[in-house]
Design a protein around this motif. Structure first.
Motif: not given
Length: 160
Positions: A77-94
């Protein structure tokens, strides 16, 4: 008389340009020698085991025991901080190359963004973890990705 002055001026310009060129070459050589080793080794069991232990100590509280990230990590939401993303294959780190992942972890996403506008709690681990430890954590994370994702990351068009 003018020819002699022009000749001296041209000589001075050439000397200054030569000194600048040499300085830039030396600086780039020095930087290349002092860059950390950002090589990830997801196939090395010892490094992966060490990375798993370090992940449990430094990363699990935000990214989860199973690399699942925080609930509703994509909803912001506006003015919220991003939550920690997944680091598994479902996220975008790869989708990122090894160098980018290393730099994000070492210097924080704010430094990588360059603008300081990314509203995230991801800390910089420089001064907390050694370069080899960061590489071990990332090697552990990468070792959990399906082979196809790891291969896509390596073949990424992202400059590394």
């Amino acid at each position: 008389m003018k020819t002699r002055k022009n000749g001296k001026s041209l000589l001075k310009v050439m000397v200054v340009l030569s000194v600048l060129t040499a300085s830039l070459l030396l600086l780039s050589y020095y930087e290349a020698r002092t860059l950390p080793d950002m090589t990830l080794n997801p196939d090395n069991a010892d490094i992966v085991q060490r990375g798993n232990a370090l992940y449990g100590q430094y990363c699990v509280s935000c990214h989860g025991e199973n690399l699942e990230g925080q609930k509703n990590w994509q909803d912001k939401k506006p003015f919220e901080r991003w939550r920690a993303p997944p680091l598994d294959a479902s996220g975008r780190a790869w989708q990122h190359g090894d160098k980018t992942l290393f730099m994000m972890t070492k210097f924080g996403v704010h430094a990588l963004e360059g603008k300081g506008t990314l509203n995230s709690d991801m800390p910089a681990f420089e001064g907390t973890l050694e370069d080899e430890e960061i590489a071990a954590v990332l090697s552990y994370i990468k070792s959990t990705w399906p082979q196809s994702n790891a291969e896509k990351a390596e073949a990424s068009s992202e400059p590394d």
